[in-house]
Every structure is written in C-alpha cells, then in structure tokens.
Design a protein around this motif. Structure first.
Motif, short mmCIF file in Angstrom:
data_model
loop_
_atom_site.label_atom_id
_atom_site.label_comp_id
_atom_site.label_asym_id
_atom_site.label_seq_id
_atom_site.Cartn_x
_atom_site.Cartn_y
_atom_site.Cartn_z
N UNK A 1 6.21 24.96 -65.28
CA UNK A 1 4.81 24.71 -64.95
C UNK A 1 4.51 25.08 -63.50
N UNK A 2 5.45 25.75 -62.86
CA UNK A 2 5.27 26.14 -61.46
C UNK A 2 6.53 25.84 -60.67
N UNK A 3 6.74 26.59 -59.62
CA UNK A 3 7.94 26.42 -58.79
C UNK A 3 7.96 25.05 -58.10
N UNK A 4 9.12 24.50 -57.95
CA UNK A 4 9.27 23.24 -57.22
C UNK A 4 9.07 23.48 -55.73
N UNK A 5 8.03 22.88 -55.18
CA UNK A 5 7.78 23.01 -53.75
C UNK A 5 8.85 22.34 -52.91
N UNK A 6 9.35 21.19 -53.39
CA UNK A 6 10.43 20.51 -52.68
C UNK A 6 11.65 21.41 -52.56
N UNK A 7 12.03 22.04 -53.69
CA UNK A 7 13.22 22.89 -53.69
C UNK A 7 13.01 24.13 -52.84
N UNK A 8 11.85 24.76 -52.99
CA UNK A 8 11.58 26.01 -52.27
C UNK A 8 11.54 25.80 -50.76
N UNK A 9 10.80 24.79 -50.33
CA UNK A 9 10.68 24.56 -48.89
C UNK A 9 11.98 24.04 -48.29
N UNK A 10 12.71 23.23 -49.04
CA UNK A 10 14.01 22.75 -48.54
C UNK A 10 14.96 23.92 -48.33
N UNK A 11 14.96 24.86 -49.29
CA UNK A 11 15.87 26.00 -49.20
C UNK A 11 15.50 26.95 -48.06
N UNK A 12 14.26 26.88 -47.61
CA UNK A 12 13.85 27.67 -46.45
C UNK A 12 14.04 26.90 -45.14
N UNK A 13 13.55 25.67 -45.11
CA UNK A 13 13.48 24.92 -43.85
C UNK A 13 14.84 24.43 -43.37
N UNK B 1 18.47 18.30 -52.69
CA UNK B 1 17.06 18.01 -52.93
C UNK B 1 16.64 18.56 -54.29
N UNK B 2 17.06 19.78 -54.59
CA UNK B 2 16.71 20.39 -55.89
C UNK B 2 17.26 19.56 -57.04
N UNK B 3 18.51 19.11 -56.93
CA UNK B 3 19.10 18.27 -57.97
C UNK B 3 18.34 16.96 -58.13
#
Length: 207
Positions: free
Chosen positions: A75-87, A118-120
């Motif tokens: 239903x859309x990318x996980x913002x928590x996972x995406x931003x954590x993997x960048x930040x 965080x992703x898990x």
C-alpha cells in the motif's frame, strides 16, 4: 508478548519523523556551518527530498487510485524504513568520518543495522507488510549509498564529533517516543485528491 511489543515500540520510534526530521536538520546545519563542508548541505537535502517524494507518491498512489505492486501486499513504501536507511547510516558515518575511511564505513554499517531493526519493528507491529519495509529500506539505502559513494571522502565534520553529539543528545530526548502525524497529513491530502472513498489494504485481500 506485551514485553516484545514494548521493545519493538522503542525501536520503531527511531524511525518516526519526530526523530528523523530533527536529525536531518542537524546534519544540514552541521554541514552548512563550516566552510569546508558547506557545499555538502544541499547535496544532503537532495536525497532526503528524493526519498520523501517517492515514499509520499507511493502512498498517495494507493490511497487515491488503488495502485499497488501486483502480487504483493503493498500500500506504499514504509517511510520509517526508508528514512531510517538514509538518515542513520549518513548520520553515524558523518560523526565517525574524522577517524578516516574505516571509521566512516563502520558508522555507516552500524546505521544500516539500526535501519534494519526499525524495518523489522514495522513488520512486528503490523504497521507494514514485508514488501513495504524491504522496498522502503532498499530505497533509503540506495540513496545513502549513492551519497556516501559520491562524497565519502568529504563526509566528515569540520570539528570534533563531540561538538555535534552535544546538540544531538540535547534534542533526541525531547523528540524520541513522540509521533509526527505524517500518515494523518497524507490521508488529508489523499482525501482532497480523491473523487471517492480512499482505498484501503483490505481490498488487496478481497475483503
């Protein structure tokens, strides 16, 4: 079970925008503060904007038009996972950068492990499906890798890390555990864009 949930809640808080947005701002401020790294500030904000734009577009595409990835509970990318993997890789690599390339790599890897945790947590808390966190993590990691690959030799503070840790440690206790209403803002935007009811996850399962 309740104990496990509380642990995951503490982990997932590290990926909330209430935490990642101040970290993004601090990184930009640190880079812009000193002349040797000033040019990196906008180079940092560009991938942040890119990740945010892709995550937002993926969520709105589903809520407004029901667009999903075939065969996936998506239903859309996980913002928590995406931003954590960048930040987190970028932040820890920056703090360790003055120690040289090996320290910078260790910082980035530690940040990547934190992002995976965080992703898990998002899956464990039933906030996202596996596909949403894997693809979100991949997106953020790709931007982080591109940034560090391109500017790795410059990616260090112009002063000892202690002076950056101080404001970080002052800010994090005030924002950690808080919830930034990102999803509420997206739902509000989607309602203004949609001609009818918003699409929901249950539709993917025929309910």
């Amino acid at each position: 079970m309740q104990f496990d949930r509380q642990v995951w809640m503490h982990v997932t808080a590290l990926g909330d925008s209430a935490v990642t947005l101040p970290c993004i701002g601090l990184i930009a401020l640190w880079l812009a503060w000193a002349a040797p790294t000033r040019g990196l500030a906008w180079r940092w904000l560009l991938p942040v904007a890119g990740v945010a734009a892709v995550v937002t577009a993926s969520k709105l595409a589903f809520m407004v038009w029901g667009l999903s990835l075939p065969g996936l509970d998506f239903t859309g990318l996980s913002g928590h996972a995406a931003m954590s993997a960048l930040v987190w890789p970028a932040l820890l690599a920056l703090l360790a950068g003055r120690g040289g390339g090996a320290w910078r790599l260790c910082g980035a890897l530690l940040g990547a492990l934190l992002a995976v945790a965080v992703a898990c947590s998002r899956v464990a808390l039933h906030a996202h499906s596996v596909s949403e966190v894997v693809l979100g993590c991949a997106l953020g990691a790709a931007f982080a890798l591109a940034l560090l690959w391109r500017h790795g030799h410059e990616w260090r503070l112009a002063w000892p890390a202690f002076f950056a840790l101080l404001p970080l440690l002052l800010v994090l206790p005030f924002v950690y555990g808080r919830h930034f209403p990102t999803q509420d803002l997206l739902v509000t935007a989607a309602r203004h864009m949609a001609d009818g009811p918003l699409h929901v996850r249950q539709e993917l399962h025929g309910r």
